[in-house]
Scaffold this motif. Structure first.
Motif, short mmCIF file in Angstrom:
data_model
loop_
_atom_site.label_atom_id
_atom_site.label_comp_id
_atom_site.label_asym_id
_atom_site.label_seq_id
_atom_site.Cartn_x
_atom_site.Cartn_y
_atom_site.Cartn_z
N GLN A 1 0.71 -1.05 -0.33
CA GLN A 1 -0.33 -0.27 -0.05
C GLN A 1 0.81 1.19 0.14
O GLN A 1 2.20 1.27 0.29
CB GLN A 1 -0.70 -0.15 1.11
N ALA A 99 -2.01 3.64 -8.62
CA ALA A 99 -2.85 2.79 -9.01
C ALA A 99 -1.35 1.65 -9.21
O ALA A 99 -0.63 2.21 -9.65
CB ALA A 99 -3.59 3.04 -10.50
N TYR A 110 -7.98 4.09 -9.76
CA TYR A 110 -7.20 4.50 -9.06
C TYR A 110 -7.56 3.70 -7.35
O TYR A 110 -8.57 3.88 -6.80
CB TYR A 110 -6.91 5.71 -8.39
N SER A 111 -6.45 3.26 -6.73
CA SER A 111 -6.21 2.78 -5.19
C SER A 111 -6.78 3.35 -3.97
O SER A 111 -7.40 3.19 -3.22
CB SER A 111 -6.02 1.53 -5.06
#
Length: 123
Positions: A1, A99, A110-111
């Motif tokens: 992340q 992303a 997009y995360s």
């Protein structure tokens, strides 16, 4: 992340320049494509520019081509948006997003997102 954090926004006169930075925490920054989006009051969030994980491929919205340049420094976990020849219509909150690997132009791909930085261009 990764967790992006934008900086560098501010007030500038039309024709001026600003450089936005996006510092991303996390050890996997180099695995992510990074994008810049913007949202003006009363408008939807729109794609501005993106760069792939290695930095050798970029894409731009037509409205900013030739004026904005996206770049990244994977050693510093940072992506930049150099904005030149700014126009009042560039006024918006600018967001940085991550992303996986490859360039995306849709926001829903997009995360991870930053909180945004305000850019105001006066006429």
């Amino acid at each position: 992340q990764v967790q992006p954090v934008e900086s560098g926004g501010g007030l500038v006169q039309a024709g001026g320049s600003l450089r936005l930075s996006c510092a991303a925490s996390g050890r996997t920054f180099s695995r992510y494509a990074m994008g810049w989006f913007r949202q003006a009051p009363g408008k939807e969030r729109e794609f501005v520019a993106a760069i792939n994980w290695s930095g050798d491929s970029t894409d731009y919205a037509d409205s900013v081509k030739g004026r904005f340049t996206i770049s990244r420094d994977n050693a510093k976990n940072t992506v930049y948006l150099q904005m030149n020849s700014l126009k009042p219509e560039d006024t918006a909150v600018y967001y940085c997003a991550a992303a996986a690997w490859f360039i995306r132009i849709r926001a829903d791909e997009y995360s991870f997102w930053g909180q945004g930085t305000q850019v105001t261009v006066s006429s």
